[in-house]
Scaffold this active site. Structure first.
Site, PDB file in Angstrom:
ATOM      1  N   LYS A   1     -50.583  -9.482  35.566  1.00 38.11           N
ATOM      2  CA  LYS A   1     -49.708 -10.377  36.332  1.00 38.11           C
ATOM      3  C   LYS A   1     -50.313 -11.762  36.299  1.00 38.11           C
ATOM      4  O   LYS A   1     -51.529 -11.917  36.174  1.00 38.11           O
ATOM      5  CB  LYS A   1     -49.616  -9.917  37.794  1.00 38.11           C
ATOM      6  CG  LYS A   1     -48.408 -10.454  38.512  1.00 38.11           C
ATOM      7  CD  LYS A   1     -47.190  -9.679  38.078  1.00 38.11           C
ATOM      8  CE  LYS A   1     -46.013  -9.852  38.988  1.00 38.11           C
ATOM      9  NZ  LYS A   1     -45.129  -8.677  38.875  1.00 38.11           N
TER      10      LYS A   1
ATOM     11  N   GLY B   1     -33.292 -10.770  50.057  1.00 38.99           N
ATOM     12  CA  GLY B   1     -33.698 -11.516  48.862  1.00 38.99           C
ATOM     13  C   GLY B   1     -32.515 -11.654  47.929  1.00 38.99           C
ATOM     14  O   GLY B   1     -31.733 -10.713  47.743  1.00 38.99           O
TER      15      GLY B   1
ATOM     16  N   GLY C   1     -32.775 -13.225  44.623  1.00 38.45           N
ATOM     17  CA  GLY C   1     -33.324 -13.800  43.392  1.00 38.45           C
ATOM     18  C   GLY C   1     -32.987 -12.960  42.182  1.00 38.45           C
ATOM     19  O   GLY C   1     -31.886 -12.401  42.094  1.00 38.45           O
ATOM     20  N   ASN C   2     -33.948 -12.863  41.238  1.00 43.09           N
ATOM     21  CA  ASN C   2     -33.710 -12.144  39.984  1.00 43.09           C
ATOM     22  C   ASN C   2     -33.249 -10.706  40.231  1.00 43.09           C
ATOM     23  O   ASN C   2     -32.422 -10.175  39.490  1.00 43.09           O
ATOM     24  CB  ASN C   2     -34.993 -12.105  39.142  1.00 43.09           C
ATOM     25  CG  ASN C   2     -35.397 -13.488  38.637  1.00 43.09           C
ATOM     26  OD1 ASN C   2     -34.568 -14.398  38.568  1.00 43.09           O
ATOM     27  ND2 ASN C   2     -36.670 -13.662  38.302  1.00 43.09           N
ATOM     28  N   ALA C   3     -33.786 -10.063  41.258  1.00 39.27           N
ATOM     29  CA  ALA C   3     -33.421  -8.670  41.531  1.00 39.27           C
ATOM     30  C   ALA C   3     -32.273  -8.582  42.546  1.00 39.27           C
ATOM     31  O   ALA C   3     -31.257  -7.934  42.292  1.00 39.27           O
ATOM     32  CB  ALA C   3     -34.638  -7.910  42.038  1.00 39.27           C
ATOM     33  N   GLY C   4     -32.425  -9.238  43.688  1.00 40.98           N
ATOM     34  CA  GLY C   4     -31.471  -9.074  44.784  1.00 40.98           C
ATOM     35  C   GLY C   4     -30.057  -9.510  44.450  1.00 40.98           C
ATOM     36  O   GLY C   4     -29.091  -8.819  44.786  1.00 40.98           O
TER      37      GLY C   4
HETATM   38  N1  GLU Z   1     -42.051  -9.121  37.097  1.00 41.81           N
HETATM   39  C1  GLU Z   1     -41.423  -7.864  36.847  1.00 41.81           C
HETATM   40  C2  GLU Z   1     -42.119  -6.766  37.632  1.00 41.81           C
HETATM   41  O1  GLU Z   1     -42.762  -7.008  38.624  1.00 41.81           O
HETATM   42  C3  GLU Z   1     -41.244  -7.563  35.372  1.00 41.81           C
HETATM   43  C4  GLU Z   1     -42.505  -7.490  34.564  1.00 41.81           C
HETATM   44  C5  GLU Z   1     -42.253  -7.408  33.052  1.00 41.81           C
HETATM   45  O2  GLU Z   1     -41.114  -7.294  32.626  1.00 41.81           O
HETATM   46  O3  GLU Z   1     -43.252  -7.441  32.333  1.00 41.81           O
HETATM   47  O4  GLU Z   1     -41.993  -5.622  37.327  1.00 41.81           O
END
Ligand code: GLU
Length: 417
Positions: free
Chosen positions: A107, A219, A221-224
């Site tokens: 990360k 949330g 964002g990208n997920a919510g």
């Molecule tokens: N940031 C996303 C996660 O927490 C995706 C990570 C990725 O696709 O490498 O799973």
């Protein structure tokens, strides 16, 4: 009761230690897994639009690469800390392992507020970050992706910068790229799609269909934001949504299309006509069937878990539930589909994207979504079975499945003796 620790790194260590003990593994397994194998902190100077230079702090943490190259997103957020990035990289190792993907965990993050940066400043920050960590990353080494407040455009700048450094195009470096630069169909929706698949699997086993269920999503964002749309498509009623500014509630249901338009226009979900304003905390404890935390860590805590009314929690965010809250929910009979399973759809389609980049052969959206669903259903089934067989929390089952896989890889590689 006071939480013992809200430090996500300590929480992740506790989860791994518990799994190692339950599986009765060699002591070396925990000694190796209790921290990232490699951690880099960088100072990133950026020329701001006013001519001044500001230095940002960034991180990249590579937790474990026993089963493959390390993989995980990049977070741009004012609250990013070294320990948060460490924890998120650990969770990536086990997320990939639950899904059986040939990746370890990593990360990255930069402590910054992207909402206060101009597009030019954001681009220079993204490019300079890649410069600073370029020795550590690469398609066969460590493959970044989007996370909180990062997106395909940022991935594109980063791939471009890395390709310039290496003097050839290197699209397999990052995932979550725009389609034209080797992105995958379905990647933008993948985290939410995977989450909804696991929520549906869980709901079915609880005798609760998603169609007709009431849902609250924390949330946007990208997920919510995508989860709201996909859950609605499955016939559920989304009764509450929030973002960093606050939340909205409408018991009759919120129309995802109208909400999307409102967010685009006003940059917030707040103020949607016909809704009542609520706080983020209130959202978590509303009467509903399914709760989807899709924001940040430590949202469901010892202080509010007792008031959660949902029957099912599907964690689209990483680390939204503290260990104390987890125990409270378990005692109350709330089923929690844990983050390392529920939000693994994102990295699963990242894996597909990386495979497509290595092959230079691209799949249709139908192929991607079908394979994603297969992977999620299979992983869910394995975790569910262990949870039932041992009468343990879904989270504990997921960690046991994952830690065992990583330990097996480390053992055959000869790392444990
Ligand atoms: N940031 C996303 C996660 O927490 C995706 C990570 C990725 O696709 O490498 O799973």
């Amino acid at each position: 009761m006071v939480e013992t620790s809200l430090n996500p790194f300590r929480i992740a260590q506790g989860q791994v230690r518990q799994a190692c003990e339950a599986l009765d593994l060699e002591p070396a397994v925990y000694e190796i897994l209790k921290q990232p194998v490699r951690f880099l902190e960088v100072a990133i100077p950026v020329r701001m639009d006013d001519g001044s230079v500001r230095v940002f702090t960034g991180y990249r943490s590579q937790h474990n690469d026993a089963v493959g190259a390390t993989k995980g997103g990049l977070r741009f957020h004012p609250k990013v800390t070294a320990d948060e990035v460490r924890a998120l990289s650990m969770w990536m190792t086990f997320k990939c392992a639950v899904l059986g993907l040939p990746f370890g965990g990593a990360k990255g993050g930069i402590s910054c507020n992207p909402k206060e940066l101009s597009e030019g400043e954001l681009e220079r920050l993204s490019r300079n970050y890649i410069h600073a960590i370029s020795q550590l990353i690469g398609p066969e080494k460590d493959v970044p992706a989007p996370d909180v407040y990062t997106n395909p455009q940022i991935m594109a700048w980063m791939v471009d910068e890395f390709s310039r450094l290496r003097e050839h195009n290197s699209f397999g470096l990052m995932t979550g790229k725009p389609l034209i630069l080797g992105g995958s169909e379905g990647r933008g929706e993948a985290t939410a799609r995977g989450c909804v698949v696991t929520a549906a699997e869980a709901a079915r086993r609880l005798g609760l269909e998603l169609a007709g269920a009431t849902v609250a999503v924390q949330g946007y964002g990208n997920a919510g934001s995508v989860a709201v749309r996909l859950i609605h498509q499955r016939g559920a009623r989304v009764i509450a949504v929030s973002d960093s500014q606050g939340g909205i509630h409408r018991p009759e249901g919120i129309d995802p299309g109208i909400l999307e338009e409102h967010k685009r226009r006003t940059a917030s979900v707040r103020g949607l006509p016909g809704t009542r304003e609520i706080s983020n905390d209130e959202l978590l404890t509303l009467p509903c069937d399914v709760l989807v935390p899709a924001a940040l860590e430590n949202q469901i805590t010892g202080a509010n878990a007792g008031r959660v009314k949902a029957k099912l929690v599907a964690e689209a965010a990483n680390g939204p539930t503290t260990p104390e809250a987890d125990e409270i929910l378990h005692q109350k009979g709330v089923l929690v589909v844990p983050d390392i399973l529920a939000n693994a759809g994102g990295v699963t389609v990242s894996y597909f994207e990386w495979v497509q980049n290595l092959m230079s052969y691209y799949w249709t959206a139908e192929e991607v979504n079908q394979r994603l669903e297969q992977h999620m259903v299979k992983a869910f089934g394995a975790v569910w079975d262990l949870h039932r067989e041992k009468n343990i929390k879904m989270r504990d089952a997921a960690f046991r499945v994952a830690v065992r896989r990583v330990a097996d890889a480390m053992r055959v590689r000869g790392w444990l003796h």
